[in-house]
Every structure is written in structure tokens, then in C-alpha cells.
Write a protein that holds these residues in place. Structure first.
Motif, PDB file in Angstrom:
ATOM      1  N   VAL A 108      -8.143 -20.558   8.842  1.00 20.66           N
ATOM      2  CA  VAL A 108      -8.808 -19.443   8.171  1.00 20.66           C
ATOM      3  C   VAL A 108      -8.355 -18.114   8.760  1.00 20.66           C
ATOM      4  CG1 VAL A 108     -11.043 -18.326   7.796  1.00 20.66           C
ATOM      5  CG2 VAL A 108     -10.814 -20.798   7.479  1.00 20.66           C
ATOM      6  N   ILE A 109      -8.226 -18.041  10.084  1.00 15.39           N
ATOM      7  CA  ILE A 109      -7.770 -16.805  10.739  1.00 15.39           C
ATOM      8  C   ILE A 109      -6.365 -16.443  10.287  1.00 15.39           C
ATOM      9  CG2 ILE A 109      -7.158 -15.795  12.966  1.00 15.39           C
ATOM     10  CD1 ILE A 109      -9.496 -17.391  14.166  1.00 15.39           C
ATOM     11  N   ILE A 110      -5.487 -17.427  10.202  1.00 16.64           N
ATOM     12  CA  ILE A 110      -4.115 -17.165   9.760  1.00 16.64           C
ATOM     13  C   ILE A 110      -4.106 -16.642   8.325  1.00 16.64           C
ATOM     14  CG2 ILE A 110      -1.913 -18.265   9.199  1.00 16.64           C
ATOM     15  CD1 ILE A 110      -2.333 -20.090  11.579  1.00 16.64           C
ATOM     16  N   ILE A 111      -4.924 -17.247   7.451  1.00 20.43           N
ATOM     17  CA  ILE A 111      -4.992 -16.794   6.056  1.00 20.43           C
ATOM     18  C   ILE A 111      -5.482 -15.351   5.974  1.00 20.43           C
ATOM     19  CG2 ILE A 111      -6.139 -17.162   3.841  1.00 20.43           C
ATOM     20  CD1 ILE A 111      -6.131 -20.157   4.482  1.00 20.43           C
ATOM     21  N   ILE A 112      -6.500 -15.025   6.774  1.00 24.11           N
ATOM     22  CA  ILE A 112      -7.028 -13.650   6.773  1.00 24.11           C
ATOM     23  C   ILE A 112      -5.971 -12.663   7.248  1.00 24.11           C
ATOM     24  CG2 ILE A 112      -8.728 -12.126   7.856  1.00 24.11           C
ATOM     25  CD1 ILE A 112     -10.661 -14.500   7.884  1.00 24.11           C
ATOM     26  N   ILE A 113      -5.244 -13.001   8.306  1.00 24.17           N
ATOM     27  CA  ILE A 113      -4.196 -12.120   8.823  1.00 24.17           C
ATOM     28  C   ILE A 113      -3.130 -11.876   7.764  1.00 24.17           C
ATOM     29  CG2 ILE A 113      -2.352 -11.933  10.527  1.00 24.17           C
ATOM     30  CD1 ILE A 113      -4.189 -13.396  12.487  1.00 24.17           C
ATOM     31  N   ILE A 114      -2.698 -12.955   7.091  1.00 17.96           N
ATOM     32  CA  ILE A 114      -1.682 -12.811   6.047  1.00 17.96           C
ATOM     33  C   ILE A 114      -2.193 -11.930   4.912  1.00 17.96           C
ATOM     34  CG2 ILE A 114      -0.373 -14.075   4.293  1.00 17.96           C
ATOM     35  CD1 ILE A 114      -0.264 -16.421   6.259  1.00 17.96           C
ATOM     36  N   ALA A 115      -3.475 -12.097   4.521  1.00 18.43           N
ATOM     37  CA  ALA A 115      -4.046 -11.285   3.446  1.00 18.43           C
ATOM     38  C   ALA A 115      -4.095  -9.817   3.830  1.00 18.43           C
ATOM     39  CB  ALA A 115      -5.434 -11.799   3.091  1.00 18.43           C
ATOM     40  N   VAL A 116      -4.470  -9.523   5.086  1.00 15.97           N
ATOM     41  CA  VAL A 116      -4.530  -8.133   5.552  1.00 15.97           C
ATOM     42  C   VAL A 116      -3.144  -7.503   5.558  1.00 15.97           C
ATOM     43  CG1 VAL A 116      -5.038  -6.683   7.554  1.00 15.97           C
ATOM     44  CG2 VAL A 116      -6.639  -8.483   6.885  1.00 15.97           C
ATOM     45  N   ILE A 117      -2.147  -8.246   6.039  1.00 12.82           N
ATOM     46  CA  ILE A 117      -0.774  -7.727   6.066  1.00 12.82           C
ATOM     47  C   ILE A 117      -0.296  -7.432   4.651  1.00 12.82           C
ATOM     48  CG2 ILE A 117       1.613  -8.304   6.624  1.00 12.82           C
ATOM     49  CD1 ILE A 117       0.530  -9.870   9.027  1.00 12.82           C
ATOM     50  N   ASN A 118      -0.547  -8.337   3.714  1.00 13.23           N
ATOM     51  CA  ASN A 118      -0.145  -8.119   2.320  1.00 13.23           C
ATOM     52  C   ASN A 118      -0.850  -6.899   1.724  1.00 13.23           C
ATOM     53  OD1 ASN A 118       1.612 -10.270   2.232  1.00 13.23           O
ATOM     54  ND2 ASN A 118       0.044 -11.721   1.538  1.00 13.23           N
ATOM     55  N   ASN A 119      -2.114  -6.716   2.082  1.00 11.84           N
ATOM     56  CA  ASN A 119      -2.874  -5.572   1.580  1.00 11.84           C
ATOM     57  C   ASN A 119      -2.283  -4.265   2.105  1.00 11.84           C
ATOM     58  OD1 ASN A 119      -4.881  -4.193   0.210  1.00 11.84           O
ATOM     59  ND2 ASN A 119      -6.376  -4.429   1.862  1.00 11.84           N
ATOM     60  N   ILE A 120      -1.923  -4.245   3.383  1.00  9.82           N
ATOM     61  CA  ILE A 120      -1.323  -3.036   3.970  1.00  9.82           C
ATOM     62  C   ILE A 120       0.006  -2.713   3.296  1.00  9.82           C
ATOM     63  CG2 ILE A 120      -0.317  -2.100   6.077  1.00  9.82           C
ATOM     64  CD1 ILE A 120      -2.457  -3.672   7.628  1.00  9.82           C
ATOM     65  N   ILE A 121       0.832  -3.734   3.074  1.00 13.16           N
ATOM     66  CA  ILE A 121       2.126  -3.521   2.422  1.00 13.16           C
ATOM     67  C   ILE A 121       1.934  -2.977   1.016  1.00 13.16           C
ATOM     68  CG2 ILE A 121       4.177  -4.700   1.564  1.00 13.16           C
ATOM     69  CD1 ILE A 121       3.922  -6.612   3.950  1.00 13.16           C
ATOM     70  N   ASN A 122       0.989  -3.506   0.270  1.00 14.41           N
ATOM     71  CA  ASN A 122       0.733  -3.040  -1.099  1.00 14.41           C
ATOM     72  C   ASN A 122       0.250  -1.591  -1.116  1.00 14.41           C
ATOM     73  OD1 ASN A 122       1.452  -5.473  -2.213  1.00 14.41           O
ATOM     74  ND2 ASN A 122      -0.624  -6.314  -2.088  1.00 14.41           N
ATOM     75  N   MET A 123      -0.591  -1.224  -0.145  1.00  5.68           N
ATOM     76  CA  MET A 123      -1.083   0.145  -0.082  1.00  5.68           C
ATOM     77  C   MET A 123       0.049   1.125   0.208  1.00  5.68           C
ATOM     78  SD  MET A 123      -4.727  -0.311   1.932  1.00  5.68           S
ATOM     79  CE  MET A 123      -4.999   1.451   1.910  1.00  5.68           C
ATOM     80  N   LYS A 124       0.951   0.757   1.117  1.00  8.59           N
ATOM     81  CA  LYS A 124       2.086   1.627   1.415  1.00  8.59           C
ATOM     82  C   LYS A 124       2.964   1.807   0.183  1.00  8.59           C
ATOM     83  CE  LYS A 124       2.401   0.770   6.386  1.00  8.59           C
ATOM     84  NZ  LYS A 124       3.255   0.234   7.475  1.00  8.59           N
ATOM     85  N   HIS A 125       3.174   0.705  -0.535  1.00  3.46           N
ATOM     86  CA  HIS A 125       4.003   0.769  -1.732  1.00  3.46           C
ATOM     87  C   HIS A 125       3.374   1.695  -2.785  1.00  3.46           C
ATOM     88  CE1 HIS A 125       6.925  -0.523  -4.689  1.00  3.46           C
ATOM     89  NE2 HIS A 125       5.929  -0.853  -5.531  1.00  3.46           N
ATOM     90  N   ARG A 126       2.057   1.647  -2.927  1.00  2.37           N
ATOM     91  CA  ARG A 126       1.369   2.494  -3.895  1.00  2.37           C
ATOM     92  C   ARG A 126       1.470   3.976  -3.520  1.00  2.37           C
ATOM     93  NH1 ARG A 126      -4.165  -1.055  -4.681  1.00  2.37           N
ATOM     94  NH2 ARG A 126      -3.190  -2.797  -5.839  1.00  2.37           N
ATOM     95  N   ARG A 127       1.371   4.256  -2.233  1.00  2.37           N
ATOM     96  CA  ARG A 127       1.478   5.635  -1.783  1.00  2.37           C
ATOM     97  C   ARG A 127       2.858   6.218  -2.105  1.00  2.37           C
ATOM     98  NH1 ARG A 127      -1.465   5.271   4.156  1.00  2.37           N
ATOM     99  NH2 ARG A 127      -3.598   4.958   3.360  1.00  2.37           N
ATOM    100  N   LYS A 128       3.885   5.419  -1.940  1.00  2.00           N
ATOM    101  CA  LYS A 128       5.238   5.889  -2.246  1.00  2.00           C
ATOM    102  C   LYS A 128       5.368   6.198  -3.728  1.00  2.00           C
ATOM    103  CE  LYS A 128       7.627   3.522   1.528  1.00  2.00           C
ATOM    104  NZ  LYS A 128       8.654   2.481   1.865  1.00  2.00           N
ATOM    105  N   VAL A 129       4.809   5.381  -4.576  1.00  2.00           N
ATOM    106  CA  VAL A 129       4.908   5.587  -6.022  1.00  2.00           C
ATOM    107  C   VAL A 129       4.141   6.827  -6.432  1.00  2.00           C
ATOM    108  CG1 VAL A 129       4.339   4.634  -8.281  1.00  2.00           C
ATOM    109  CG2 VAL A 129       5.297   3.175  -6.491  1.00  2.00           C
ATOM    110  N   VAL A 130       2.968   7.066  -5.863  1.00  2.00           N
ATOM    111  CA  VAL A 130       2.145   8.221  -6.204  1.00  2.00           C
ATOM    112  C   VAL A 130       2.796   9.516  -5.732  1.00  2.00           C
ATOM    113  CG1 VAL A 130      -0.089   9.341  -5.771  1.00  2.00           C
ATOM    114  CG2 VAL A 130       0.022   6.901  -6.275  1.00  2.00           C
ATOM    115  N   GLY A 131       3.503   9.487  -4.603  1.00  2.00           N
ATOM    116  CA  GLY A 131       4.111  10.685  -4.037  1.00  2.00           C
ATOM    117  C   GLY A 131       5.333  11.185  -4.775  1.00  2.00           C
ATOM    118  N   VAL A 132       5.895  10.482  -5.680  1.00  2.00           N
ATOM    119  CA  VAL A 132       7.088  10.892  -6.424  1.00  2.00           C
ATOM    120  C   VAL A 132       6.670  11.775  -7.591  1.00  2.00           C
ATOM    121  CG1 VAL A 132       9.057  10.125  -7.769  1.00  2.00           C
ATOM    122  CG2 VAL A 132       8.330   8.836  -5.757  1.00  2.00           C
ATOM    123  N   LEU A 133       7.218  13.021  -7.711  1.00  2.00           N
ATOM    124  CA  LEU A 133       6.878  13.941  -8.790  1.00  2.00           C
ATOM    125  C   LEU A 133       7.540  13.510 -10.080  1.00  2.00           C
ATOM    126  CD1 LEU A 133       7.243  17.342  -6.925  1.00  2.00           C
ATOM    127  CD2 LEU A 133       5.137  16.135  -7.540  1.00  2.00           C
TER     128      LEU A 133
END
Length: 209
Positions: free
Chosen positions: A167-192
Motif C-alpha cells: 500500500v505504501i509503494i502504491i501511494i508513493i507512486i500515485a503521489v509521484i504521478n500527481n506531481i508530474i502531472n501538475m508540472k506538466h499542466r503548469r507548463k501548458v498554462v504558461g505558454v501564451l
């Protein structure tokens, strides 16, 4: 007739000196020790006896032997094993030590009358001596027997630990995926957004309106 009388006279001392040996069918030994009962019926006047313990039905192996007097109460014999005998009026309780599981076999008591003559020899019917095997880890085995609930608890704890680890491993993987997705969204929003360019054919330049 005379020959018959002489024969009866010669056999008379033997008839008055009967000797029989009896043994129990089976006995169980624990902790490398077994008690074997060698019962006998003696005629009066027999004093000095010799007891030998044999192992095996066909190829008999001498385990221990000792000479004793019927007035004794105890004797000790050394051989391939150690034997201690407690003498009673009608037999000997023979305690055999130093046995292992591989020593399980058929054991015979052989009794000899040494004094007074004539010499007599009788062998018992044999006893199956079963030696229980000792566990490799007696302390652990005793703990299991003494507290079986602890063993059941251990059986539940290990799967729970493994489940929590997964369960701990699954949670860690989910958190990492969430962080990566958030970074990707920020890059898309920042482009004029780039305005579309239209060419005005009348003037020959681009119209940005």
C-alpha cells in the motif's frame, strides 16, 4: 526300566530348577532413554544370575550385560549403551540410556543362572523398543507447544506487514504521478497563445487585427 530310572534321576535337578523369562510386547522411550521390563520365574536356591540385553531379531547385537545376585537391589552395566537395573523378586527393570531414533528395534533379555549349578539359559520373547525422535530445535518446539496463540499471531502479522508495504509503494507512486502531472499542466498554462496572422492583399502587409 533301569535306563528310564537313571534318565529320570539325571533330569530331576533340571526339573526342580525351572527358569522362564517374559517381556512386554512394546515400550516407548523418550529423551534417549527407555525402560525395559525383564520378568522371570526362578526356582528357589538360584543366587547368581547374568543378564544380557540383545538388539535385533536375526543378527543379535549385545548392548549391555551384568552379573548380579538376587539379593541385590541395583546394578549398573556398561556396553554399547548404559544400562541400570532395579532388581525385584520377579524381574528386573532395565533402564537403557543413550538411545536415538535409529535404535528403534526388537530387544531381547537373556538370563543365565551361574550359581548354583547346573547352568541354565533362557531368552525372553522380545520387546519392541520405540525411541521418539528429538526435534532439532527443542526450545522452539517447546515454545510452540506452550503458547500456540503466539504462533497464530505470527502467521497473521507477516501478511499484514507485506500488505502495508504494498500500500505504501502504491501511494508513493500515485503521489509521484500527481506531481508530474501538475508540472506538466503548469507548463501548458504558461505558454501564451499566438494570434493568428491575416494577409491584407490590398496593402501587401500582414494584418494583426
Amino acid at each position: 526300566m533301569i535306563t528310564l530310572i537313571i534318565t529320570l534321576i539325571s533330569l530331576w535337578p533340571q526339573a526342580g530348577r525351572a527358569l522362564q523369562v517374559f517381556q512386554p510386547y512394546r515400550t516407548v522411550g523418550r529423551g534417549g532413554e527407555a525402560v525395559l521390563r525383564c520378568s522371570y520365574e526362578l526356582s528357589s536356591g538360584m543366587e547368581e544370575l547374568h543378564l544380557t540385553l540383545y538388539r535385533g531379531q536375526y543378527e543379535k547385537q549385545q548392548m549391555c550385560a551384568s552379573t548380579f545376585n538376587i539379593n541385590q537391589s541395583y546394578f549398573k552395566a556398561q556396553g554399547m549403551v548404559e544400562c541400570r537395573g532395579e532388581i525385584s523378586a520377579n524381574g528386573v527393570n532395565l533402564t537403557v540410556t543413550g538411545l536415538k531414533g535409529a535404535d528403534t528395534d526388537l530387544y531381547f533379555c537373556a538370563l543365565e543362572v551361574l550359581f548354583p549349578p547346573p547352568y541354565l539359559l533362557r531368552v525372553g520373547n522380545g520387546t519392541i523398543v520405540y525411541i521418539e525422535e528429538e526435534p532439532d530445535c527443542p526450545a522452539h518446539a517447546e515454545k510452540i507447544v506452550a503458547d500456540p496463540e503466539d504462533t497464530s499471531k505470527e502467521a497473521y502479522i507477516i501478511p499484514l506487514i507485506l500488505f502495508a508495504f504494498v500500500v505504501i509503494i502504491i501511494i508513493i507512486i500515485a503521489v509521484i504521478n500527481n506531481i508530474i502531472n501538475m508540472k506538466h499542466r503548469r507548463k501548458v498554462v504558461g505558454v501564451l497563445p499566438v494570434a493568428s496572422k491575416k494577409l491584407d492583399c490590398r496593402f501587401g502587409y500582414e494584418n494583426f487585427l
